[in-house]
Design a protein around this motif. Structure first.
Motif, PDB file in Angstrom:
ATOM      1  N   SER A   1     103.749 101.462  67.449  1.00 45.64           N
ATOM      2  CA  SER A   1     104.176 101.115  68.950  1.00 45.64           C
ATOM      3  C   SER A   1     105.166 100.386  69.170  1.00 45.64           C
ATOM      4  O   SER A   1     105.392  99.342  68.367  1.00 45.64           O
ATOM      5  CB  SER A   1     102.668 100.271  69.294  1.00 45.64           C
ATOM      6  OG  SER A   1     102.924  99.767  70.673  1.00 45.64           O
TER       7      SER A   1
ATOM      8  N   PHE B   1      95.360  97.013  75.426  1.00 43.29           N
ATOM      9  CA  PHE B   1      94.053  97.770  76.212  1.00 43.29           C
ATOM     10  C   PHE B   1      93.863  96.779  77.449  1.00 43.29           C
ATOM     11  O   PHE B   1      92.944  97.151  78.238  1.00 43.29           O
ATOM     12  CB  PHE B   1      92.868  97.648  75.204  1.00 43.29           C
ATOM     13  CG  PHE B   1      92.633  96.514  74.395  1.00 43.29           C
ATOM     14  CD1 PHE B   1      91.806  95.314  74.898  1.00 43.29           C
ATOM     15  CD2 PHE B   1      93.395  96.358  73.253  1.00 43.29           C
ATOM     16  CE1 PHE B   1      91.695  94.451  73.818  1.00 43.29           C
ATOM     17  CE2 PHE B   1      93.193  95.320  72.207  1.00 43.29           C
ATOM     18  CZ  PHE B   1      92.478  94.476  72.546  1.00 43.29           C
TER      19      PHE B   1
ATOM     20  N   ALA C   1      95.980  97.570  67.336  1.00 42.36           N
ATOM     21  CA  ALA C   1      95.754  97.259  68.693  1.00 42.36           C
ATOM     22  C   ALA C   1      96.044  95.651  68.985  1.00 42.36           C
ATOM     23  O   ALA C   1      95.497  95.288  70.093  1.00 42.36           O
ATOM     24  CB  ALA C   1      94.510  97.525  69.276  1.00 42.36           C
TER      25      ALA C   1
ATOM     26  N   LEU D   1      90.379 100.464  74.718  1.00 41.19           N
ATOM     27  CA  LEU D   1      91.035 100.671  76.043  1.00 41.19           C
ATOM     28  C   LEU D   1      89.970 101.329  77.173  1.00 41.19           C
ATOM     29  O   LEU D   1      89.839 100.737  78.228  1.00 41.19           O
ATOM     30  CB  LEU D   1      92.378 101.604  76.114  1.00 41.19           C
ATOM     31  CG  LEU D   1      92.843 101.761  77.638  1.00 41.19           C
ATOM     32  CD1 LEU D   1      94.170 100.712  77.491  1.00 41.19           C
ATOM     33  CD2 LEU D   1      93.084 103.223  77.886  1.00 41.19           C
TER      34      LEU D   1
ATOM     35  N   LEU E   1      91.348  94.622  65.100  1.00 41.07           N
ATOM     36  CA  LEU E   1      92.422  94.940  66.020  1.00 41.07           C
ATOM     37  C   LEU E   1      93.597  95.278  65.211  1.00 41.07           C
ATOM     38  O   LEU E   1      94.346  96.524  65.537  1.00 41.07           O
ATOM     39  CB  LEU E   1      92.836  93.932  66.922  1.00 41.07           C
ATOM     40  CG  LEU E   1      91.573  93.495  68.146  1.00 41.07           C
ATOM     41  CD1 LEU E   1      92.164  92.709  69.068  1.00 41.07           C
ATOM     42  CD2 LEU E   1      91.210  94.817  68.803  1.00 41.07           C
TER      43      LEU E   1
ATOM     44  N   CYS F   1      97.296  93.939  72.259  1.00 38.56           N
ATOM     45  CA  CYS F   1      96.321  93.926  73.418  1.00 38.56           C
ATOM     46  C   CYS F   1      96.700  94.856  74.561  1.00 38.56           C
ATOM     47  O   CYS F   1      96.289  94.307  75.797  1.00 38.56           O
ATOM     48  CB  CYS F   1      96.103  92.451  73.628  1.00 38.56           C
ATOM     49  SG  CYS F   1      95.159  91.582  72.478  1.00 38.56           S
TER      50      CYS F   1
ATOM     51  N   SER G   1      89.221 103.241  67.182  1.00 41.69           N
ATOM     52  CA  SER G   1      90.875 103.331  67.633  1.00 41.69           C
ATOM     53  C   SER G   1      91.110 102.556  68.910  1.00 41.69           C
ATOM     54  O   SER G   1      90.128 102.176  69.633  1.00 41.69           O
ATOM     55  CB  SER G   1      91.031 104.880  67.989  1.00 41.69           C
ATOM     56  OG  SER G   1      90.260 105.239  69.347  1.00 41.69           O
ATOM     57  N   MET G   2      92.202 102.336  69.177  1.00 42.53           N
ATOM     58  CA  MET G   2      92.623 101.726  70.395  1.00 42.53           C
ATOM     59  C   MET G   2      92.162 102.204  71.573  1.00 42.53           C
ATOM     60  O   MET G   2      91.728 101.451  72.461  1.00 42.53           O
ATOM     61  CB  MET G   2      94.038 101.261  70.203  1.00 42.53           C
ATOM     62  CG  MET G   2      94.914 100.389  71.437  1.00 42.53           C
ATOM     63  SD  MET G   2      94.999 101.021  72.842  1.00 42.53           S
ATOM     64  CE  MET G   2      96.662 100.508  73.216  1.00 42.53           C
ATOM     65  N   ASP G   3      92.254 103.546  71.538  1.00 39.04           N
ATOM     66  CA  ASP G   3      91.847 104.288  72.865  1.00 39.04           C
ATOM     67  C   ASP G   3      90.399 103.760  73.170  1.00 39.04           C
ATOM     68  O   ASP G   3      90.152 103.716  74.511  1.00 39.04           O
ATOM     69  CB  ASP G   3      91.764 105.765  72.584  1.00 39.04           C
ATOM     70  CG  ASP G   3      93.012 106.324  71.591  1.00 39.04           C
ATOM     71  OD1 ASP G   3      93.810 105.442  71.474  1.00 39.04           O
ATOM     72  OD2 ASP G   3      93.138 107.630  71.647  1.00 39.04           O
TER      73      ASP G   3
END
Lengths: 211, 544
Positions: A208, B429, B424, B510, B419, B427, B505-507
């Protein structure tokens, strides 16, 4: 809460990531809501990104569609651009009643896809929304077809409000993805990751860009 | 990172409050407050309650206070209309329990720094008049710009080209003062005032538009600067203070191409994905967002909701708001007020202009405050800090996400490692919570309470109360500029178990965060945030 239970996540053949882009107010979130929950309402502008999941049977396959909805304003894009990563399908939406939303697709959005999309074979689809306002239409269907021909993408006109062609829009896109071996392979890769939750996610080389 | 220049509306006072007096807590319980307990959280809080025992945050269940009542509010003032102890008691009270809805319109200008805490009634009256005139000037300027861009659009329609700002024609237009569009039903300014305002504003307009004209820019930004310093002697310090910030915008936009879609250059336009945004773009997006603003405020502001059809339509016409016929009068009226104030703000603070999400922040203010000019200055006060969320370079938002990340890392290394595994730890999310300060996750009333508490903290720091009044109570959390970020971290920590056990997952995180609406108890959130502030405020470095 509408998060899928873990049983659900096992029950699909492929997981595809789709991305909605386009100017503010063209109806990206409405299109998504129309597709995922068969309803239409006035929605507040999207801040950053939002995310919805839809399970669907398309082309004889059980699919989990993770659909990302992005904010239209240019200012949010540096952060949201990381969401192009790994998308198998990108839906470019414009409003048939506002010409600048159409011209911006070639001026801005198509370039953005080139910049940020990591997926060479990613399927693109052009969607002209709000055809329910036929009397206010300024972008002709022919223009959409020409654009799609030039950029090599799929094209459909729809109305999130009346739900005309909404289902078809996502189906066409997914069918095309199912037709593309490299994308299919990605879709099943993610699937494995989801079944074996104990495993850490696949290391991603293009990490990312934010923060 | 570039140094930030803020346009300040009122200089923060360096008031030196007398000794802090403890807030008188009456035992009565206000019904309204019970409405705030939307406790649906099945997830136990992460913050262990063992270290909470003797700290007694002002928001803990046992010590929970009720909102500042109208009676208490009146009693806080001396006969000259000054807050008795420099506002210490006032801020403490608001910080611990928010403000009674019936007095919000009076109280908010103090919380948001429109009025200084030590000001007298007379001083406030003078300031109010002055600020009203300033706002009206901005509005006149907006109307002129709108008229010009409308004319520009008509021209362009004939050529069938898109409606991006043709800055050239706008600049020309501003050279001739147009007297008819400055007349508004609500203004009663003398013609003399009007014409002198006009001259000054035309300078502002020129500089602004030229700044947006990208490659065709002819004005030296420093020239604009010196022009504005001339006007410092005039009654209008705020407008002039926006110029330095424009300069810095130009710096950041230097390598971006202009979006000049005039027919001649259309073919050569080569837009990068990141282009500059101009006032015409803002005008357009403001209108788009105003008509789709959330209607939650209506229950809290019945008089505005019940506005007559005529008045609603008139107000929409006055700001050139179309495409709202499908809305009921109350919402049209609300949309028109949003447009008026957001447009004025975009002129007032051109470095920020308009960004989506700002309408979320303004909507509650106009629901509470019925006068546009008062609402505008309250919004300016709110934006003094919140504007960083909307900066083009996204520095403000990244900094804040980074703080949330640090808080989580310091408090809960297990969660943080999880995380990290999901990539992730940035942050992202919580992005939306940060940008619109929990507005999307909380109900209208909850949002207002949380903001009031947060504003009280910030006001205490501005007034220098933070150091004196709170330092003695070492166990307690001092006021912090970043209370919101601690609350956001707390909301994530409250879900640590789910995140660690269920989300891969980060998804998913979020999605969890974006669906918190209706599942949060703000006093619990603040109580948890308090614990985080107590233990971490020394460790979390928050430079700005």
């Amino acid at each position: 809460m509408d998060s899928p239970s873990s049983q659900e996540s096992v029950g699909f053949d492929y997981l595809f990531k789709l991305l909605l882009i386009g100017d503010s107010g063209v109806g990206k979130s409405s299109l998504l809501l129309s597709f995922t929950s068969d309803s239409f309402q006035d929605l507040s502008p999207t801040i950053g990104v939002d995310f919805k999941v839809k399970y669907a049977d398309i082309g004889g396959k059980k699919l989990k569609l993770a659909i990302w909805d992005t904010a239209g304003q240019e200012r949010f894009r540096t952060l949201t651009s990381s969401y192009y990563r790994g998308a198998q399908g990108i839906i470019m939406v414009y409003d048939v009643t506002r010409r600048e939303t159409f011209t911006n697709l070639s001026d801005i959005w198509a370039k953005e896809i080139d910049l940020y999309s990591t997926n060479q074979d990613c399927i693109k689809m052009l969607v002209g929304n709000k055809v329910d306002k036929e009397s206010e239409r300024v972008v002709m269907k022919k223009e959409g077809i020409n654009f799609a021909r030039e950029y090599g993408c799929l094209f459909i006109e729809c109305s999130a409000k009346t739900r005309l062609n909404v289902q078809q829009c996502f189906e066409e896109l997914v069918l095309k993805i199912l037709d593309t071996p490299s994308l299919l392979a990605e879709g099943s890769k993610v699937l494995k990751k989801n079944i074996f939750k104990q495993k850490p996610p696949q290391p991603d080389t293009s990490s990312s860009s934010c923060c | 990172m570039k140094a930030l220049r803020r346009s300040q509306t009122s200089s923060p006072s360096s008031s030196n409050p007398s000794s802090p007096s403890s807030s008188s807590s009456s035992s009565s319980w206000i019904h309204l407050r019970s409405a705030l307990f939307v406790i649906a959280s099945s997830s136990p809080a992460s913050c262990s309650s063992s270290d909470r025992g003797n700290l007694k945050s002002p928001w803990s269940r046992r010590k929970r206070k009720h909102a500042l009542s109208p009676q208490q509010w009146r009693r806080l003032f001396t006969p000259e209309g000054k807050l008795r102890d420099g506002g210490v008691k006032f801020l403490k009270k608001v910080r611990s329990g928010g403000v009674d809805p019936s007095i919000r319109a009076e109280v908010w200008p103090f919380l948001l720094g429109v009025y200084e805490l030590k000001s007298s009634k007379e001083e406030r009256e003078i300031l109010r008049t002055q600020k009203r005139k300033e706002y009206e000037k901005l509005r006149r300027q907006c109307r002129r710009l709108l008229k010009q861009s409308d004319e520009g659009n008509k021209l362009k329609e004939n050529f069938g080209i898109s409606s991006h700002g043709d800055s050239g024609s706008l600049i020309e237009g501003t050279d001739s003062p147009d007297s008819e569009d400055v007349v508004s039903a609500r203004e009663s300014l003398s013609s003399e005032e009007r014409s002198s305002d006009m001259e000054h504003l035309d300078n502002a307009t020129n500089a602004l538009l030229e700044g947006d004209a990208g490659s065709r820019r002819v004005t030296d930004p420093y020239a604009a600067d010196s022009e504005s310093s001339d006007s410092d002697s005039s009654e209008d310090p705020d407008i002039s203070q926006t110029f330095p910030s424009m300069e810095s915008q130009e710096e950041s936009d230097r390598d971006m191409l202009s979006k000049d879609d005039s027919s001649a250059s259309k073919a050569e336009v080569q837009s990068k994905p990141q282009t500059t945004e101009d006032f015409v773009t803002w005008q357009r997006i403001i209108r788009l967002d105003a008509v789709r603003a959330n209607g939650e405020w209506m229950a809290y502001s019945p008089t505005q909701a019940a506005v007559s059809d005529d008045r609603a339509r008139h107000s929409a016409e006055a700001v050139g708001l179309k495409d709202c016929d499908h809305l009921e009068p109350g919402r049209i009226f609300h949309a028109a007020r949003l447009v008026a104030i957001l447009e004025a703000y975009a002129l007032y603070d051109p470095e920020i202009g308009y960004c989506q999400g700002m309408s979320d922040l303004l909507s509650p203010i106009i629901a509470v405050i019925t006068e546009d000019h008062e609402a505008f200055w309250c919004f300016v006060g709110f934006m003094r800090k919140a504007r960083h969320n909307f900066r083009l370079d996204e520095v403000g938002i990244r900094r804040q996400l980074n703080i949330v990340s640090k808080i989580i890392k310091s408090k809960d290394s297990h969660l943080y490692r999880h995380l990290e595994t999901l990539q992730a730890e940035d942050c992202f999310f919580v992005y939306r919570m940060v940008v619109v300060l929990f507005r999307r996750e909380l109900t209208f009333e909850q949002t207002l309470c949380l903001w009031e508490v947060m504003w009280a903290d910030q006001a205490a720091i501005r007034a220098g109360i933070g150091k004196s009044a709170w330092s003695r109570i070492r166990q307690r959390a001092p006021p912090t500029e970043d209370l919101l970020l601690y609350a956001i971290a707390a909301s994530v920590l409250q879900r640590r178990k789910q995140i660690i056990q269920k989300y891969s997952s980060m998804d998913e995180i979020l999605r969890e965060c974006n669906s918190m609406a209706g599942h949060l108890d703000i006093w619990k959130l603040l109580d948890d945030a308090h614990n985080l502030v107590v233990t971490l405020h020394d460790k979390i470095d928050t430079p700005f």
